[in-house]
Design a protein around this motif. Sequence first.
Motif, short mmCIF file in Angstrom:
data_model
loop_
_atom_site.label_atom_id
_atom_site.label_comp_id
_atom_site.label_asym_id
_atom_site.label_seq_id
_atom_site.Cartn_x
_atom_site.Cartn_y
_atom_site.Cartn_z
N SER A 174 0.92 -1.38 0.18
CA SER A 174 0.03 0.02 -0.32
C SER A 174 0.51 0.89 0.39
O SER A 174 2.13 1.53 0.08
CB SER A 174 -0.78 -0.30 1.46
OG SER A 174 -0.30 0.08 2.22
N PRO A 175 0.23 2.11 -0.66
CA PRO A 175 1.03 3.24 -0.28
C PRO A 175 1.44 3.39 1.41
O PRO A 175 3.18 3.82 0.64
CB PRO A 175 0.12 4.93 -0.96
CG PRO A 175 -0.49 3.84 -1.58
CD PRO A 175 -1.33 2.19 -1.11
N THR A 176 1.08 3.21 2.05
CA THR A 176 1.43 3.59 3.36
C THR A 176 2.78 2.81 3.79
O THR A 176 3.61 3.54 4.30
CB THR A 176 -0.11 3.73 4.81
OG1 THR A 176 0.48 4.83 4.30
CG2 THR A 176 1.83 4.00 5.99
N GLU A 177 2.57 2.13 3.28
CA GLU A 177 4.05 0.50 4.21
C GLU A 177 4.75 0.64 3.58
O GLU A 177 6.27 0.66 2.68
CB GLU A 177 3.19 -0.48 2.95
CG GLU A 177 1.63 -1.50 3.97
CD GLU A 177 0.99 -2.76 3.57
OE1 GLU A 177 0.45 -3.32 4.45
OE2 GLU A 177 1.30 -2.77 2.69
N TYR A 178 4.92 1.05 1.23
CA TYR A 178 5.60 1.93 0.86
C TYR A 178 6.61 2.91 1.35
O TYR A 178 7.34 2.24 1.56
CB TYR A 178 5.41 2.01 -0.65
CG TYR A 178 6.47 2.03 -1.88
CD1 TYR A 178 6.92 1.12 -2.74
CD2 TYR A 178 7.49 3.62 -1.66
CE1 TYR A 178 8.02 1.24 -2.87
CE2 TYR A 178 8.34 3.43 -2.42
CZ TYR A 178 8.68 3.21 -3.81
OH TYR A 178 9.71 2.63 -4.39
N LEU A 179 5.89 3.96 1.33
CA LEU A 179 6.55 4.91 2.54
C LEU A 179 7.39 4.75 3.43
O LEU A 179 7.89 5.73 4.11
CB LEU A 179 5.22 5.97 2.59
CG LEU A 179 5.41 6.46 0.51
CD1 LEU A 179 3.74 8.14 1.04
CD2 LEU A 179 6.58 7.00 -0.07
N THR A 180 6.91 3.58 4.52
CA THR A 180 7.32 3.68 5.63
C THR A 180 8.21 3.09 5.22
O THR A 180 8.99 2.40 6.76
CB THR A 180 6.37 3.25 6.62
OG1 THR A 180 5.40 1.60 6.27
CG2 THR A 180 5.74 4.74 6.87
N ASP A 184 10.85 0.65 8.71
CA ASP A 184 10.91 -0.78 8.83
C ASP A 184 12.56 -1.21 8.73
O ASP A 184 12.89 -2.08 9.39
CB ASP A 184 10.33 -1.12 8.22
CG ASP A 184 9.02 -0.80 8.09
OD1 ASP A 184 8.56 -0.43 9.89
OD2 ASP A 184 8.08 -0.29 7.69
N TRP A 308 14.22 4.45 -1.38
CA TRP A 308 14.13 4.02 -0.07
C TRP A 308 15.17 5.14 0.09
O TRP A 308 15.17 4.70 1.85
CB TRP A 308 14.05 3.16 0.36
CG TRP A 308 12.65 2.19 0.26
CD1 TRP A 308 11.75 2.34 0.01
CD2 TRP A 308 13.08 0.80 0.11
NE1 TRP A 308 10.49 1.07 -0.29
CE2 TRP A 308 11.82 0.75 -0.06
CE3 TRP A 308 13.73 -0.95 -0.24
CZ2 TRP A 308 10.73 -1.33 -0.51
CZ3 TRP A 308 13.29 -1.69 0.02
CH2 TRP A 308 11.97 -1.97 -0.33
N LEU A 312 12.19 9.58 3.88
CA LEU A 312 11.04 10.99 3.25
C LEU A 312 11.37 12.42 3.23
O LEU A 312 11.19 12.91 2.22
CB LEU A 312 9.54 10.40 4.10
CG LEU A 312 9.17 9.26 3.64
CD1 LEU A 312 7.94 9.35 4.36
CD2 LEU A 312 9.09 9.04 2.29
#
Length: 331
Positions: A174-180, A184, A308, A312
């Motif tokens: 998901s967009p959130t999973e990708y950005l974080t 992680d 990555w 961000l």
Amino acid sequence: MNAARAVIVVLALSVVAVPVAGHVPSFPTDNTSPDSAVAVPDAAKSWSFYDYIEPGEVAYYRFSLTAGERLRVGTFTPDDGSFAPSVVVMSESFDGTDGVPGRVSVPDGMGAVVVTGERPARAEYEPFAPSATYHTASLDRPVDADAAYLVAVYEPDNRSGEVGVTVGYREEFSPTEYLTVPFDLVQVHLWEGQSPLLVVGPFALTVLAGGVLTRRRWADRSRSLVRGALALGALLVLASGVNTAVQTGVALTKTGPTAGVVVTALYVVVPLACGAWALWVAGRDASVTTTRTRAGLAVAALLSVATWAGFLVGPAVLLAVAVTPTRFVDD
């Protein structure tokens, strides 16, 4: 034109590569009984759970699958000893409980399939982390009917250690999973047992050293606040490339040379190139607000997000400078 095409190709590869080859990371806690089992929201989607089991302890996961999907579960560990995580997969669609260890709880009405872990001869290289892991057990079979599953992860000889659990096969973020993911990955390397100094030290040292050198170079020049912010954003992106290079070296000491490092190189070279170029733009005397430079900063920001880089913040700064009015950027 050739340079523009090269940028487009790299951007496309960066954006596509991760979703088609990555597992969504997650870090469960307190899942040592069937009642507290980790609820996997979509077991067809590819997940990596970074867990830990104490001696004699069992970690549980539960999920449902529908007919036509695949049941895919596996275990891995960063340890290079004899630790061999194993799995018991339980469901009402299975018959019998032969071979299930006594400490594994099998709910009434469920049968079980036991896959005892075996240590591979050497670690396997993961190009997107990058890391080295030992895959010990796996189960992969088609699902003929809708069913609920309970997975128990244990160590046959009651050893303790870090255990990774993979569930699913459809690799997407998901967009959130990708950005974080950058955040992680820090937690993943700490889970592996690396010291915080090794995990974030190269990144911090690169930013600090770059900041000192940049300040000295600008000592006799007037630079706007926006140019200073651009330099910081560039250093954050550059430092990510350095950090990934260090982690690649750490992993290769366990796996030896492998073709997977070619993929990792993308996550090293792109941040190094984008960060170094943006830093050069921040320090040069020429205008930062030409159409070509603004476009270059925007592309560098997108490439940094795709690989990555910069946690961000770096890409956000590059993009912000790209759209900042001229009077705030140029001296």
